[in-house]
Design a protein around this motif. Structure first.
Motif, PDB file in Angstrom:
ATOM      1  N   GLY A   1       1.217  -0.021  -1.675  1.00 37.90           N
ATOM      2  CA  GLY A   1       0.881  -1.416  -1.948  1.00 37.90           C
ATOM      3  C   GLY A   1       0.022  -2.021  -0.857  1.00 37.90           C
ATOM      4  N   PHE A   2       0.259  -1.605   0.373  1.00 33.55           N
ATOM      5  CA  PHE A   2      -0.522  -2.123   1.485  1.00 33.55           C
ATOM      6  C   PHE A   2      -1.937  -1.545   1.486  1.00 33.55           C
ATOM      7  N   ILE A   3      -2.075  -0.318   1.007  1.00 35.19           N
ATOM      8  CA  ILE A   3      -3.408   0.276   0.898  1.00 35.19           C
ATOM      9  C   ILE A   3      -4.240  -0.487  -0.133  1.00 35.19           C
ATOM     10  N   ALA A   4      -3.577  -0.981  -1.180  1.00 38.73           N
ATOM     11  CA  ALA A   4      -4.285  -1.732  -2.225  1.00 38.73           C
ATOM     12  C   ALA A   4      -4.602  -3.156  -1.799  1.00 38.73           C
ATOM     13  N   ARG A   5      -3.913  -3.669  -0.790  1.00 41.47           N
ATOM     14  CA  ARG A   5      -4.099  -5.063  -0.410  1.00 41.47           C
ATOM     15  C   ARG A   5      -5.530  -5.403   0.023  1.00 41.47           C
TER      16      ARG A   5
ATOM     17  N   TYR B   1      -7.025  -9.991   7.455  1.00 44.54           N
ATOM     18  CA  TYR B   1      -5.577  -9.921   7.288  1.00 44.54           C
ATOM     19  C   TYR B   1      -5.154  -8.663   6.533  1.00 44.54           C
ATOM     20  N   GLN B   2      -5.837  -8.369   5.424  1.00 45.53           N
ATOM     21  CA  GLN B   2      -5.382  -7.292   4.556  1.00 45.53           C
ATOM     22  C   GLN B   2      -5.806  -5.907   5.045  1.00 45.53           C
ATOM     23  N   ALA B   3      -6.970  -5.797   5.685  1.00 50.45           N
ATOM     24  CA  ALA B   3      -7.367  -4.492   6.207  1.00 50.45           C
ATOM     25  C   ALA B   3      -6.375  -4.013   7.262  1.00 50.45           C
ATOM     26  N   ALA B   4      -5.880  -4.940   8.057  1.00 47.21           N
ATOM     27  CA  ALA B   4      -4.888  -4.572   9.069  1.00 47.21           C
ATOM     28  C   ALA B   4      -3.578  -4.130   8.433  1.00 47.21           C
ATOM     29  N   SER B   5      -3.339  -4.545   7.187  1.00 45.49           N
ATOM     30  CA  SER B   5      -2.095  -4.182   6.516  1.00 45.49           C
ATOM     31  C   SER B   5      -1.989  -2.684   6.271  1.00 45.49           C
TER      32      SER B   5
END
Length: 443
Positions: free
Chosen positions: A76-80, A385-389
């Motif tokens: 899910g974090f990869i998709a963020r 924000y999301q790339a760091a996820s």
């Protein structure tokens, strides 16, 4: 006062009250929408720690099954970032409000479908495949949600309250954790056979009700005034996303670095700790879940408080203080968690979330918004924000589980990981300019 002057004054006051009421409605909408999104997203994390290893990855050993379940959590974090890229582009060109409606619909549908999925025993390998697919949609949705929710709050906020207003949607993470954990705690009170067969599904199915409420509220809010001022000029550009990578590289790097304090460590405190204590202490899973919920409730209070403090003294000192606190308390936190005492675990979780995570996360929304110009702000903060996820939140529970197995149950490698990540964020903010007095219209 003459009748004419009095009429003008009353009209002016009425207009001001109407504007203030509209802003408050936007703030409430951002908070509620954020809570709903993170309720859905949290359910998966709790289920990954407690249920999915048994129902969707049954052919693994206990430890390996947990790692596999956390691996699906990481997807899910990869998709963020994909959701962040898409929503950022759409939010900067079409509008914040329209984008947020779409992300909420996607999250509600995917979460409800997880509650309807057959298990590995029923359809074999297709069960984990479909589970991972729904997790991808969840990640895509929340990847677009965060940037829009905080921007609607920050861009509507008075200039001297951006930190506090931006912090309120940030409470959605912990509030969603409380609601998601409470839902699972209630479901887990069922006899184990009932819980594993159908009880775990109920919290996921309830998402359809929450999504309907969220959509009703969100459709009645006003568009961001900052976006409306630049709407025509943004619409003429082909790609705000490309402009971020071309002209906002420094701001993007600062945004990425700042996330290292809480991006992964929050999931150590709230997701990994569930699996860790159940395997290496005598504490019951249900008791630990209640403690995590209690700590999250305190965190909900601390986040806007620290956001308000950053409006007074600046984003940098508040953020750096929180990041250093996370680093200094990483080892004591695990000592207290491994003590087998529920009271010590509660004290540890409340302390690190309120004095470590709270200062960092409470300042982050306003700081991000102040880094980027309005025309590319949604894209900029979503990418940062999301790339760091991918590097942090998604792999952290899985990596921590692997490190614990590698170290034969010792947490020293996980502690080192937490310290390094927190220090990276503190250094990032140390070299960053202070932003709390910037004019959002002239960034």
């Amino acid at each position: 006062m003459t009748g004419k002057a009095q009429t003008w004054a009353e009209a002016s006051r009425s207009k001001r009250i109407s504007i203030d009421a509209g802003k408050r409605k936007v703030l409430i909408s951002s908070i509620i929408g954020s809570i709903i999104e993170w309720y859905d997203y949290t359910l998966y994390g709790v289920a990954a720690a407690l249920v999915f290893n048994h129902l969707f990855f049954p052919n693994f050993s206990s430890g390996a099954g947990t790692i596999a379940a956390f691996g699906s959590f990481a997807v899910g974090f990869i998709a963020r970032p994909l959701g962040g890229f898409f929503a950022g582009q759409m939010g900067d060109r079409v509008g914040r409000k329209t984008t947020l409606v779409l992300t909420l619909m996607l999250m509600g549908v995917s979460t409800t479908l997880i509650g309807l999925l057959p298990t590995y025993e029923q359809i074999g390998i297709w069960a984990p495949i479909l589970l991972v697919l729904m997790r991808v949609v969840q990640g895509f949705a929340v990847g677009g949600e965060w940037g829009g929710a905080v921007l609607m709050a920050v861009e509507h906020a008075p200039a001297n309250r951006r930190g506090m207003w931006g912090a309120f949607p940030q409470t959605g993470v912990s509030a969603g954790l409380v609601l998601g954990s409470a839902a699972f705690a209630a479901a887990s009170a069922l006899p184990e056979q009932d819980f594993l067969s159908w009880g775990w599904r109920v919290p996921f199915l309830f998402s359809v009700v929450l999504a309907a409420v969220g959509l009703f509220i969100r459709l009645k809010t006003e568009e961001s005034p900052a976006f409306l001022e630049v709407k025509n000029s943004v619409a003429e550009r082909k790609s705000p996303l490309a402009e971020v990578f071309r002209n906002q590289r420094k701001a993007l790097l600062l945004a990425l670095g700042a996330r290292f304090a809480e991006g992964g460590n929050y999931y150590i405190y709230t997701v990994f700790i569930l699996a860790f204590t159940s395997q290496y202490t005598s504490l019951a899973k249900s008791d630990v879940l209640l403690v995590v919920m209690l700590a999250a409730l305190f965190n909900i209070i601390s986040i806007p408080v620290w956001g308000a403090v950053s409006d007074k003294i600046g984003r940098r000192p508040v953020f750096i203080g929180g990041a250093l606190f996370i680093a200094l308390t990483a080892y004591p936190f695990f000592l207290m968690a491994m003590s087998g005492s529920l009271l010590l675990l509660a004290i540890a979780l409340i302390t690190v979330l309120c004095l470590g995570h709270g200062p960092v996360y409470g300042t982050l929304a306003a700081y991000y918004a102040e880094l980027f110009p309005t025309a590319v702000r949604y894209s900029g903060i979503s990418i940062g924000y999301q790339a760091a996820s991918i590097l942090l939140g998604g792999i952290t529970p899985m990596l921590a589980s692997a490190l614990i197995l590698w170290a034969d149950g010792s947490p020293w490698a996980v502690v080192l990981m937490m310290v390094i990540s927190a220090l990276i964020a503190a250094f990032t903010m140390l070299v960053s300019p202070e932003t709390y007095r910037r004019d959002l219209k002239t960034v």
